[in-house]
Design an enzyme around this catalytic site. Structure first.
Site, short mmCIF file in Angstrom:
data_model
loop_
_atom_site.label_atom_id
_atom_site.label_comp_id
_atom_site.label_asym_id
_atom_site.label_seq_id
_atom_site.Cartn_x
_atom_site.Cartn_y
_atom_site.Cartn_z
N HIS A 99 -39.02 -43.94 64.93
CA HIS A 99 -38.56 -42.30 64.29
C HIS A 99 -37.99 -42.61 66.09
O HIS A 99 -38.26 -42.42 67.30
CB HIS A 99 -39.69 -41.66 64.56
CG HIS A 99 -41.13 -41.93 65.22
ND1 HIS A 99 -41.79 -42.71 65.05
CD2 HIS A 99 -41.03 -41.06 66.63
CE1 HIS A 99 -42.88 -42.56 65.59
NE2 HIS A 99 -42.34 -41.75 66.61
N HIS A 101 -36.82 -38.85 68.22
CA HIS A 101 -37.64 -36.80 68.44
C HIS A 101 -36.39 -36.17 69.20
O HIS A 101 -35.81 -36.66 69.56
CB HIS A 101 -38.26 -37.47 69.19
CG HIS A 101 -40.09 -37.71 68.61
ND1 HIS A 101 -41.20 -37.34 69.29
CD2 HIS A 101 -40.78 -38.99 69.50
CE1 HIS A 101 -42.29 -38.45 68.40
NE2 HIS A 101 -41.74 -39.28 69.17
P1 5GP Z 1 -44.44 -41.04 68.48
O1 5GP Z 1 -45.94 -40.89 69.55
O2 5GP Z 1 -45.43 -42.58 67.95
O3 5GP Z 1 -43.95 -41.50 69.39
O4 5GP Z 1 -44.66 -40.04 68.00
C1 5GP Z 1 -45.43 -39.75 66.63
C2 5GP Z 1 -44.76 -38.25 66.35
O5 5GP Z 1 -45.34 -38.48 64.63
C3 5GP Z 1 -46.20 -37.96 66.84
O6 5GP Z 1 -45.47 -36.07 67.33
C4 5GP Z 1 -47.03 -36.83 65.51
O7 5GP Z 1 -47.51 -35.44 65.78
C5 5GP Z 1 -46.34 -37.10 64.69
N1 5GP Z 1 -46.63 -37.51 63.56
C6 5GP Z 1 -47.80 -37.73 62.89
N2 5GP Z 1 -47.89 -37.94 62.16
C7 5GP Z 1 -47.13 -36.74 60.69
C8 5GP Z 1 -47.50 -36.84 60.10
O8 5GP Z 1 -48.18 -36.86 58.85
N3 5GP Z 1 -46.68 -35.79 59.21
C9 5GP Z 1 -45.64 -35.35 60.20
N4 5GP Z 1 -44.40 -34.06 59.96
N5 5GP Z 1 -45.66 -35.69 62.09
C10 5GP Z 1 -46.72 -36.93 62.42
#
Ligand code: 5GP
Ligand code: ZN
Length: 136
Positions: A99, A101
């Site tokens: 993903h 951000h």
């Molecule tokens: P990463 O740290 O993997 O780059 O980011 C994962 C992101 O996914 C985090 O910022 C977290 O808040 C978001 N996230 C995790 N679970 C969910 C969810 O169930 N719904 C949404 N909308 N965001 C999520």
């Protein structure tokens, strides 16, 4: 992938505040926003890292990110933003479905990437640049 949280959001099995969808992508608000209006851009296909994505998805992702970033800036009133991506646990990845951000930023919002930079020894940068060139 059956129980991947982002696959489940893409399939609509878990609710999300969607801002965009097309044949390749879904984008929705991060549930724990760094700043309000923090958007996640998620390909429908399950791939763990940016380097695992098919070329057609990769080619569409950055133009979409720019489009969504412009909309985030307009909607939040934050003038600036970060485009951010994690690949692997040490980089901060918590959800192992690739993903991007889009994080709206404003002066004094307190978000800091705190980095103590390293430095190169004699000849080290040239050797490393050569190694990377070889891999391309
Ligand atoms: P990463 O740290 O993997 O780059 O980011 C994962 C992101 O996914 C985090 O910022 C977290 O808040 C978001 N996230 C995790 N679970 C969910 C969810 O169930 N719904 C949404 N909308 N965001 C999520
Ligand atoms: Zn997934």
């Amino acid at each position: 992938m059956g129980d991947c949280i982002f696959c489940r959001i893409v399939r609509g099995e878990i609710p999300s505040a969607r801002v965009y969808e097309d044949d390749l992508f879904v984008a929705f608000l991060d549930i724990r926003p760094v700043n309000r209006g923090h958007v996640l851009i998620v390909p429908r296909v399950h791939a763990e890292r940016v380097t695992d994505l098919p070329e057609d998805v990769l080619a569409r992702e950055l133009p979409l990110a720019a489009r969504i970033a412009r909309a985030v800036v307009a909607a939040t009133g934050c003038p600036d933003f970060n485009l951010f991506n994690t690949n692997g646990a040490p980089s901060g990845q918590e959800v192992f479905h690739h993903h991007l951000h889009v994080i709206p930023r404003r002066v004094g919002d307190g978000l800091r990437m705190s980095i103590a930079p390293e430095s190169y020894g004699e000849g080290e940068a040239a050797a490393l640049a050569g190694g990377i060139r070889k891999g391309l």
